[in-house]
Design a protein around this motif. Structure first.
Motif, short mmCIF file in Angstrom:
data_model
loop_
_atom_site.label_atom_id
_atom_site.label_comp_id
_atom_site.label_asym_id
_atom_site.label_seq_id
_atom_site.Cartn_x
_atom_site.Cartn_y
_atom_site.Cartn_z
N ASN A 827 0.83 -1.21 0.00
CA ASN A 827 0.00 0.00 0.00
C ASN A 827 0.86 1.26 0.00
O ASN A 827 0.55 2.24 -0.69
CB ASN A 827 -0.93 0.00 1.21
CG ASN A 827 -1.72 1.28 1.32
OD1 ASN A 827 -2.38 1.69 0.37
ND2 ASN A 827 -1.65 1.93 2.47
N ILE A 851 -5.03 -4.96 -0.96
CA ILE A 851 -6.43 -5.18 -0.57
C ILE A 851 -6.71 -6.66 -0.40
O ILE A 851 -7.40 -7.10 0.53
CB ILE A 851 -7.38 -4.55 -1.60
CG1 ILE A 851 -7.27 -3.02 -1.55
CG2 ILE A 851 -8.82 -4.99 -1.37
CD1 ILE A 851 -7.94 -2.30 -2.71
N THR A 857 -8.98 -2.96 4.87
CA THR A 857 -8.67 -2.56 3.49
C THR A 857 -8.87 -1.09 3.20
O THR A 857 -8.53 -0.64 2.10
CB THR A 857 -9.57 -3.37 2.53
OG1 THR A 857 -10.94 -3.07 2.80
CG2 THR A 857 -9.33 -4.86 2.69
N TYR A 858 -9.42 -0.31 4.15
CA TYR A 858 -9.84 1.05 3.77
C TYR A 858 -8.65 1.93 3.37
O TYR A 858 -8.79 2.80 2.50
CB TYR A 858 -10.67 1.70 4.88
CG TYR A 858 -9.96 1.96 6.17
CD1 TYR A 858 -9.31 3.17 6.40
CD2 TYR A 858 -9.96 1.02 7.20
CE1 TYR A 858 -8.68 3.44 7.59
CE2 TYR A 858 -9.34 1.27 8.39
CZ TYR A 858 -8.70 2.48 8.60
OH TYR A 858 -8.07 2.73 9.78
N LEU A 861 -7.79 1.00 -0.16
CA LEU A 861 -8.86 1.48 -1.04
C LEU A 861 -8.68 2.98 -1.31
O LEU A 861 -8.86 3.45 -2.45
CB LEU A 861 -10.22 1.23 -0.41
CG LEU A 861 -10.72 -0.22 -0.42
CD1 LEU A 861 -11.92 -0.38 0.51
CD2 LEU A 861 -11.07 -0.66 -1.83
N ASP A 862 -8.33 3.74 -0.29
CA ASP A 862 -8.08 5.16 -0.46
C ASP A 862 -6.91 5.40 -1.41
O ASP A 862 -6.96 6.28 -2.29
CB ASP A 862 -7.81 5.81 0.90
CG ASP A 862 -7.51 7.28 0.80
OD1 ASP A 862 -8.47 8.08 0.71
OD2 ASP A 862 -6.32 7.65 0.79
N ASP A 880 -14.15 3.14 -4.89
CA ASP A 880 -13.21 2.82 -3.81
C ASP A 880 -13.34 3.80 -2.65
O ASP A 880 -13.25 3.41 -1.47
CB ASP A 880 -11.78 2.83 -4.35
CG ASP A 880 -11.39 1.50 -4.97
OD1 ASP A 880 -12.22 0.57 -4.96
OD2 ASP A 880 -10.26 1.39 -5.48
N ALA A 884 -14.22 2.91 1.22
CA ALA A 884 -13.35 3.30 2.33
C ALA A 884 -14.13 4.08 3.39
O ALA A 884 -13.96 3.87 4.60
CB ALA A 884 -12.18 4.13 1.82
N SER A 894 -10.14 10.57 2.22
CA SER A 894 -11.14 10.01 1.31
C SER A 894 -12.27 11.01 1.06
O SER A 894 -12.80 11.09 -0.07
CB SER A 894 -11.71 8.71 1.89
OG SER A 894 -10.71 7.71 1.94
#
Length: 936
Positions: A827, A851, A857-858, A861-862, A880, A884, A894
């Motif tokens: 990430n 992810i 996972t947020y 995702l961001d 996404d 998030a 986000s």
């Protein structure tokens, strides 16, 4: 009778496990060992090594003859270490001078082949009159002979042999003895328990432990039983197994013919004829009760209350007091007594009221073993009253407290008891009933009208009955205001839930026997977010049931579970919902099965407008549960937990925007007022200041939050407080103050990782990249394998903030080479490629892989949304970002990017809302993204 001979035997004491006297005296006698003793093997200390057992000799021999018991003990212990030396160097022998003698036979130090006689020149034992059990309200008149083994050194063996004689005239010629049986893994050089008695004496004996194979033999008219020690290791049993499954490491013997004989011998002690003299103070108390109540049941309750409340508990075991109660009139006059005295007093009062009643002997410490034991007075350590009214048995215990008419039918968990009757009696089980009134009632009112994710205003009340109520009432009456507040805070926190309380009140109602502890205050919210909705679990009982019986072992598969009780607790909780309760729904079961985990359950749930009420009553019934019933009970408990009632908030409730709207609408004013009261009540609590600071921060009032953090720091500075205030200063754009707080935190703890990281981030963002990287590199040099990935990410971020984009990616490339499947590193590289707007396809793969590998996972995702934005794939970016924000609605990054993307797609108004919320959460968010060329 609180001092059980059995208990002393199990604890290895010899004070009450013997009975038989020669010439009783208050000074030890010095005599050779009696001729009936079978000598133990001589001790050759020259052959002892460090591997030899520290307990070289443990020889216990007892002789029963004509109602007398002579107990002989021969012990030798090696001072294997300095600690062992301090433990064995002071010898203490306790005995009852009114009932027997202490006879010293030998006291010597064995050092190699040398035997140093400690008795050679003068008697070394000093007699002390001390009440060892006085702090437990026991007065037994015992004497203690004490000797300091002068000259004892590490490696020596201390060898002491002595006898204690005892005869209890109360037993009318019968005798009883008890001997503890040490088991492996205990190690003993030579160990033995030996019992001898005339073959004409009908002495019954029993051992409860495994490994006792000895049989009595007859020699010269005497029977002899010898048990070698230690016994084999006893089989393990579950902690929650009934007592009868435990292998009690004890040998006992008795000349009592049966339980009826024990009952008969005790009966004369509890006769009440003439116990209450006409015109006496005790007669006046009986008359008062008779005048106050006409019904026998109510009179019995008042008599029990009178004995419990007016007679303080004190064991009187002097002379023959171990079994003989003091006279009823004397107990009333002196206003103290033990279970025997209280029972005789209560019996006299009930008989004077023409209420049928009798004493019953019980074992308070081991009630589950009585039915399997030999008949002896030593099987019991307690006595109480069994009254019979309208054909119903009532169990009245004068040593308890808080009993009232409402509780008169409650039953004690004493298992099997022995009625005391002139004609004798057999054992009688006590059939348990649920308690009439709860022992504890917990009432909590939680006001959440200020929001689901803000602190709750709480009103809490705890009612205690029985001995707990008396104790709290007495303590509160003598306490200072500060002490009363501490008592209330402790009780409310343990029963009603953690919080900060003000205006505590403790009220004791002697008529009801109830103590009420109440207060108002503030508590953490009970709401939590799952599956994109805030939820409020209502259950206060099922989740607290501790039901984890272990029957996995084959040997345990048929062992039942001993259930606690009788006892009862009631939980009553009221919740006040935000927005008048509109849109809130109640799901789950509103009732419970009749029984769960062996407990009787009752539940009521209601929802009316903004008010939800749940009341649970849990009755512990006692008794046993068969092992075969455990699977079904576990399944029922699991189902009840999965179907627990829960209030579900409407979509969109919660988060900073919701919080801010509530504050603007004035809904937080009650919370502000309660915080002010809490802090005023305890102005030295850093926790309350910090809590209000977090509340202010959630309301976007960062200046007020900084002031509260300053208040906490003024009381007691800490790294966490300095860093929390530094964060407020950062969001307020006050960099100098931010740096000062970070440096203050570092001064308190130069090795603190949080403070080091905060300083490195500050330096990297303020043109001091070299200094930041030096800090991080120094930390990396001493980082372990688990810490290293996080610090490599920190280094890459610092390099990026310092404008070293390629170096940042190189750092992450190397880190991923070491740990290619680490989602945090993947990430981080995705993010760095996104902010640098380079290698976007590779970045997309990194984020997607992160992810797939991550439990949370947020963040990834961001990061992937940023890549999609750079690639112009706005719909994918929005998808996404939405995902998030469902995980964490307060992700400012986000929110900001969602606003930017909405602007790019022409949804300006919607985008402005997102941008405004992002700036509310983080006022510096525009500046952060501007560094990467991203603006609305």
């Amino acid at each position: 009778m609180r001092r059980s001979p059995l208990l002393f035997a199990l604890l290895g004491s010899c004070g009450l496990c013997v009975a038989g006297a020669a010439q009783a005296g208050d000074k030890p006698l010095y005599q050779p060992a009696p001729t009936w003793i079978a000598p133990a093997p001589s001790i050759d200390a020259t052959k002892l090594t460090d591997a030899s057992p520290a307990l070289v000799l443990l020889d216990s021999q007892q002789r029963v003859e004509n109602g007398q018991v002579w107990s002989y003990f021969d012990t030798a212990t090696r001072a294997s270490s300095a600690q062992a030396l301090s433990e064995i160097g002071d010898v203490k022998l306790q005995w009852q001078p009114a009932q027997g003698d202490l006879v010293i036979h030998r006291a010597e130090i064995i050092r190699g082949a040398q035997h140093i006689d400690l008795l050679a020149n003068k008697p070394p034992f000093t007699v002390l009159r001390r009440e060892e059990q006085l702090d437990q309200r026991q007065l037994d008149g015992a004497l203690t002979a004490m000797m300091n083994a002068e000259g004892l050194s590490v490696g020596d063996v201390l060898h002491v042999s002595f006898s204690m004689t005892r005869r209890d005239p109360t037993l009318k010629g019968d005798a009883q003895l008890f001997a503890g049986l040490p088991t492996a893994p205990a190690q003993i050089g030579f160990g033995r328990v030996r019992v001898v008695w005339p073959e004409t004496t009908d002495l019954k004996w029993r051992s409860y432990a495994d490994g006792v194979t000895a049989k009595p033999v007859t020699k010269n008219g005497w029977r002899e039983l010898t048990v070698p020690l230690p016994l084999v290791k006893q089989p393990e049993v579950p902690d929650d197994a009934p007592a009868r499954f435990r292998k009690l490491p004890m040998l006992e013997a008795t000349t009592f013919a049966d339980w009826a004989a024990v009952s008969k011998v005790m009966a004369p002690l509890y006769t009440t004829d003439g116990a209450i003299a006409p015109g006496s103070p005790l007669a006046a108390e009986v008359a008062r009760i008779k005048a106050a109540q006409a019904q026998p049941l109510a009179r019995a309750a008042l008599a029990l209350q009178s004995v419990q409340d007016n007679i303080r508990y004190l064991v009187l075991g002097m002379d023959t007091g171990n079994y003989v109660p003091q006279p009823a009139a004397q107990t009333w006059e002196k206003r103290f007594g033990d279970c025997k005295a209280k029972t005789l007093l209560l019996l006299a009062m009930l008989h004077a009221m023409d209420i049928e009643a009798e004493p019953v002997l019980a074992s308070a410490r081991m009630p589950g073993l009585v039915a399997d034991r030999l008949a002896s007075a030593g099987a019991f350590d307690h006595v109480l009253v069994r009254a019979t009214i309208d054909g119903e048995s009532l169990w009245l215990d004068g040593t308890a407290s808080g009993a009232r008419l409402a509780d008169i039918r409650d039953t004690p968990a004493l298992g099997t008891v022995l009625p005391v009757r002139a004609n004798g009696a057999t054992l009688m089980p006590i059939a348990l009933r649920p308690d009439a009134r709860p022992t504890v009632t917990v009432s909590v009112d939680l006001d959440d009208r200020g929001g689901v994710d803000t602190p709750s205003i709480v009103k809490a009340e705890v009612q205690l009955r029985s001995h707990g109520a008396d104790a709290i009432g007495a303590a509160a009456a003598q306490a200072t205001p500060d002490q009363r507040r501490e008592i209330a805070q402790r009780i409310l926190s343990s029963q009603a839930g953690s919080g900060s309380y003000v205006d505590p009140k403790i009220v004791y109602d002697p008529a009801a026997g109830i103590a009420t502890i109440s207060a108002t205050g503030i508590a953490s919210t009970h709401w939590s977010q799952t599956e994109r909705r805030y939820r409020l679990p209502l259950d206060t009982a099922v989740g607290k049931l501790d039901f984890t019986p272990d029957r996995a072992r084959t040997a345990w598969s048929a062992v039942p579970v001993q259930l606690p009780g009788p006892a009862a607790i009631v939980y009553r909780t009221t919740f006040h919902l935000p927005d008048g309760g509109r849109g809130y729904t109640l799901e789950g079961d509103r009732t419970l099965p009749a029984t769960l985990a062996g407990k009787r359950m009752a539940r009521r749930v209601s929802m009316n407008g903004d008010t939800v009420v749940i009341e649970d009553r849990v009755d512990e019934l006692g008794g046993e549960m068969a092992a075969a019933d455990l699977p079904a009970m576990r399944a029922a408990l699991a189902q009840a937990r999965s179907r627990s009632p829960v209030v579900i908030a409407p979509a969109g409730v919660g988060g900073r925007a919701y919080w801010q709207a509530a504050r603007l609408a004035g809904l937080h004013k009650p919370i502000d007022a309660m915080f002010a009261r809490v802090i005023a009540a305890d102005p030295k609590s850093t926790g309350n200041y910090a809590w209000r600071a977090r509340f202010h921060n959630g309301s976007a009032d960062r200046a007020a939050a900084a002031v509260d953090y300053s208040g906490a720091i003024a009381i007691e500075p800490s790294v966490d407080l300095y860093l929390a205030r530094a964060n407020m200063y950062e969001e307020l754009g006050q960099g100098a103050k931010q740096l000062a707080d970070i440096e203050a935190a570092r001064k308190l703890d130069p090795e603190n990782d949080e403070a080091l990281g905060a300083l490195a981030i500050y330096q990297a963002k303020h043109g001091q990249g070299s200094a930041a990287l030096a800090l991080i590199d120094a930390r990396l040099d001493r980082a372990g394998s688990k810490e290293r990935p996080d610090w490599l990410v920190a280094k890459a971020n610092a390099q990026s903030d310092a404008g070293q984009k390629e170096a940042a990616l190189a750092t992450l490339d190397g880190a991923i080479g070491e740990k290619p499947g680490n989602p945090t590193l993947l990430n981080a590289r995705c993010w760095q490629r996104g902010v640098g707007n380079v290698a976007l396809e590779a970045a997309l793969k990194d984020c997607t892989r992160s992810i797939e590998l991550s439990d949370s996972t947020y963040m990834a995702l961001d990061s992937r949304a940023l890549i999609y934005y750079r690639m112009g794939r706005f719909d994918d970016a929005l998808a996404d970002l939405t995902a998030a924000l469902e995980a964490d609605p307060d992700l400012s990054a986000s929110r900001f990017m969602r606003g930017v993307v909405l602007h790019r797609t022409g949804k300006i108004a919607e985008g402005d809302k997102e941008l405004a919320l992002a700036r509310l959460i983080d006022p510096q968010v525009d500046a952060d993204y501007a560094r990467w060329g991203i603006k609305p």
